[in-house]
Design a protein around this motif. Structure first.
Motif, PDB file in Angstrom:
ATOM      1  N   PRO B 212       0.803  -1.231   0.000  1.00 41.65           N
ATOM      2  CA  PRO B 212       0.000   0.000   0.000  1.00 41.65           C
ATOM      3  C   PRO B 212       0.838   1.285   0.000  1.00 41.65           C
ATOM      4  CG  PRO B 212      -0.323  -1.298   2.041  1.00 41.65           C
ATOM      5  CD  PRO B 212       0.462  -2.145   1.101  1.00 41.65           C
ATOM      6  N   GLU B 213       1.937   1.291   0.724  1.00 43.78           N
ATOM      7  CA  GLU B 213       2.736   2.525   0.766  1.00 43.78           C
ATOM      8  C   GLU B 213       3.350   2.848  -0.583  1.00 43.78           C
ATOM      9  OE1 GLU B 213       5.587   2.752   3.925  1.00 43.78           O
ATOM     10  OE2 GLU B 213       4.117   2.165   5.445  1.00 43.78           O
ATOM     11  N   LEU B 214       3.781   1.789  -1.280  1.00 42.90           N
ATOM     12  CA  LEU B 214       4.385   2.008  -2.591  1.00 42.90           C
ATOM     13  C   LEU B 214       3.330   2.531  -3.568  1.00 42.90           C
ATOM     14  CD1 LEU B 214       6.752   1.830  -4.549  1.00 42.90           C
ATOM     15  CD2 LEU B 214       6.291  -0.625  -4.829  1.00 42.90           C
ATOM     16  N   ALA B 215       2.146   1.908  -3.557  1.00 46.27           N
ATOM     17  CA  ALA B 215       1.075   2.355  -4.451  1.00 46.27           C
ATOM     18  C   ALA B 215       0.690   3.806  -4.155  1.00 46.27           C
ATOM     19  CB  ALA B 215      -0.144   1.430  -4.305  1.00 46.27           C
ATOM     20  N   ARG B 219       1.127   6.886  -6.812  1.00 44.02           N
ATOM     21  CA  ARG B 219      -0.042   7.668  -7.232  1.00 44.02           C
ATOM     22  C   ARG B 219       0.101   9.144  -6.838  1.00 44.02           C
ATOM     23  NH1 ARG B 219      -4.600   2.875  -6.274  1.00 44.02           N
ATOM     24  NH2 ARG B 219      -5.249   2.749  -8.463  1.00 44.02           N
ATOM     25  N   SER B 220       0.778   9.403  -5.705  1.00 43.11           N
ATOM     26  CA  SER B 220       0.986  10.797  -5.293  1.00 43.11           C
ATOM     27  C   SER B 220       1.897  11.520  -6.272  1.00 43.11           C
ATOM     28  CB  SER B 220       1.626  10.861  -3.895  1.00 43.11           C
ATOM     29  OG  SER B 220       0.787  10.256  -2.941  1.00 43.11           O
ATOM     30  N   GLY B 229       3.972  20.647  -9.668  1.00 42.74           N
ATOM     31  CA  GLY B 229       4.450  20.033  -8.428  1.00 42.74           C
ATOM     32  C   GLY B 229       5.296  18.793  -8.621  1.00 42.74           C
ATOM     33  N   ARG B 230       5.666  18.488  -9.905  1.00 42.85           N
ATOM     34  CA  ARG B 230       6.353  17.218 -10.161  1.00 42.85           C
ATOM     35  C   ARG B 230       7.642  17.071  -9.346  1.00 42.85           C
ATOM     36  NH1 ARG B 230       8.774  15.517 -15.994  1.00 42.85           N
ATOM     37  NH2 ARG B 230       6.594  15.820 -16.649  1.00 42.85           N
ATOM     38  N   GLY B 236       9.758  12.342  -2.893  1.00 44.21           N
ATOM     39  CA  GLY B 236       9.421  11.128  -2.163  1.00 44.21           C
ATOM     40  C   GLY B 236       9.941   9.854  -2.799  1.00 44.21           C
ATOM     41  N   TRP B 237      10.504   9.956  -4.033  1.00 48.84           N
ATOM     42  CA  TRP B 237      10.940   8.761  -4.785  1.00 48.84           C
ATOM     43  C   TRP B 237      11.913   7.883  -4.000  1.00 48.84           C
ATOM     44  CZ3 TRP B 237       9.602   6.198  -9.120  1.00 48.84           C
ATOM     45  CH2 TRP B 237      10.526   5.309  -9.685  1.00 48.84           C
TER      46      TRP B 237
END
Lengths: 357, 357
Positions: B212-215, B219-220, B229-230, B236-237
């Motif tokens: 879930p955290e990776l997804a 998505r964020s 905002g890219r 966070g990558w």
């Protein structure tokens, strides 16, 4: 006593191709990184012993030989065409006979052999000269270190009146491994390294008995050599019989007891191929081909490789005993075992490579 | 239906070094002399099928990829750092979800594989898309041609409602030779070539269940991708979990029956090394390394060799299956057998060569 060294500097062979090739045979190269080419090292070894030094070579290399050894025309004998070691050495012997008289001793030493123990070599030559002065044709024989099948052998008889010089009972052709092993174990056989020492007159008189036309021909050319008739006399060169000194003189004379040998251990090698060459290199894996620059070489599972780099790093992986020779204009990749067959490879090189022979 | 192809164009690997290296990995090279680089050929094969094409790559190769494929910035997703196939493919799937909606189908195809039967490939992709539209995650499975131990296998179950698409019972790790032989003989196993097709939403929802955290993270980032905002979102990558899509989604989802496969024979190869590469070359013995020129090559007792020449002729004697790669700045000499161990060689290259990795 006058002693004149003869250095036949002939062909390139193929077993060290592409380092050694027609345009720069190995005798013109510093094969071991010693700082001197093989022919220079040969001359260096003889310098203390000789009254004169004469190179016999072809037109292709005469200039470079003279340059490397700083010799004048009198010391270079140019064969119009190669006809084997007997006409080459015999012509110089006949010239020496003219210049110094028949009692002068000549010694023939290949231009492309390696000898690591120079004092031992010089002692052997001195003994050979002493034996030659008793009228023998003398060959310097190498104490064998292993049952080599690539050399002829000398069957050694009793010692002569000159200490360290022994009668040659007979010369033996290159043997099979079984015979070679027996020879080496017997302790009475030597390698025939093709180094002959004799009075010029003795050599030519022996030739006159075994091959009278050849001896006549050589003496006729020699008589004109230092005068205006040289070129005309050389017109007869191509009618001389092709022959090698072992067959023409050494073998028949040995049957009569006329040949002696001086056994010596002197770290001798004919550098007959990459395996032999590698034994004389400090670091066979990091050599630089002539004209190239030192490059990183990385061997992985390829111990005992022989590598000459030129202008780019080389990585060899998983080929024990690899032979990788980069000369800048061509790249050879083979193994020590396979390199014995290089002769067939070089003779069948296709267009685009064949001009690099 | 919208279909977007994702082409991950990642690292260089080491098994085709020095042809393929960090600075020019094999996907940027025309490895087979086809006139197109591997990534170009990959895009060519997909051109008729896709509505859009997105490459995910690192900063090092983004420019060259865009140049080779004539793509604008919208079609290149640059990873700040490599974190495995799951974040790479997942990010693009999330961007597609943003741009086209979750029902859009994405398909991931490696940039450096070779496929000789394009129609068979395209038929398989069409079948995979149809299966993906039923909600499956679909993998294209390769009918094995030999008991390869270098690939994972797919254990194939019953056919699904979509003809030509079968349930995946399970994924199997790279097997030993005995197991591989059994797999191939059974006729119910396929090679896992890592080609996945799924609705973007299905893929991400599956990921949301397993990781879930990776997804969430992906998505964020995707939500900000096409806006101002890219860069901030990409901050966070580096906190995302390293993972590969097989482990993260395919294997756990297969246990639930959520994965299907489309078996195909299409002349597929991952060109995993010189042996594999040689099978795809018209004349493995006469290739030219990039930037070099065609040179004479002479093989003597060295059949089945792979040779890339650069600027000098190459002679190989007595090494069957030799691999000789001259790229101008480095020379590799190995054999097909030994080349499997190139990884270890490349990782331990010494100074002076290591910068050519």
């Amino acid at each position: 006593m006058t002693f004149v060294a003869i250095i036949p500097a002939g062909g390139a062979g193929t077993r060290l191709w592409p380092l050694s090739r027609k345009s720069h045979p190995k005798f013109l190269l510093d094969m071991t990184g010693a700082g001197r080419t093989l022919i220079q090292a040969t001359a260096d070894r003889l310098a203390d012993l000789v009254d004169d030094l004469i190179i016999v070579t072809g037109t292709a290399h005469a200039h470079e030989v003279a340059r490397q050894l700083d010799l004048d025309d009198k010391s270079i004998v140019i064969e119009p065409s190669p006809r084997g070691t007997m006409p080459a050495i015999g012509l110089v012997a006949a010239i020496v006979e003219q210049r110094y008289g028949g009692d002068a001793v000549v010694g023939s030493f290949a231009a492309d052999h390696l000898i690591t123990d120079t004092p031992a070599f010089q002692d052997a030559v001195r003994t050979a000269i002493a034996s030659a002065e008793t009228g023998k044709v003398v060959t310097i024989g190498i104490t064998p270190t292993h049952p080599e099948t690539g050399f002829g052998y000398i069957d050694v008889g009793h010692e002569t009146d000159v200490a360290g010089s022994f009668v040659v009972d007979r010369f033996l052709e290159k043997p099979d491994l079984e015979s070679a092993t027996a020879y080496v174990e017997s302790g009475t056989f030597l390698w025939n390294a093709g180094m002959f020492v004799a009075r010029a007159g003795v050599l030519l008189d022996a030739l006159a008995r075994f091959k009278p036309e050849l001896a006549d021909g050589l003496r006729s050319i020699a008589a004109e050599w230092d005068g205006p008739g040289r070129d005309e006399a050389l017109g007869g060169w191509n009618e001389l019989e092709d022959s090698v000194i072992d067959r023409a003189i050494a073998e028949p004379l040995a049957e009569e007891g006329g040949v002696s040998t001086v056994p010596v251990s002197m770290g001798w090698s004919d550098i007959g191929g990459y395996t032999s060459l590698a034994e004389h290199l400090d670091d066979p894996a990091h050599q630089v081909a002539e004209g190239g620059s030192s490059q990183p070489v990385y061997l992985s599972g390829s111990d005992s490789s022989v590598v000459y780099s030129y202008d780019r790093p080389i990585v060899i992986h998983g080929i024990p005993d690899a032979v990788v020779i980069d000369t800048g204009d061509v790249l050879l990749v083979t193994t020590k075992d396979a390199a014995g067959g290089l002769g067939g490879v070089v003779s069948s090189l296709p267009e685009g490579i064949s001009d690099l022979r």
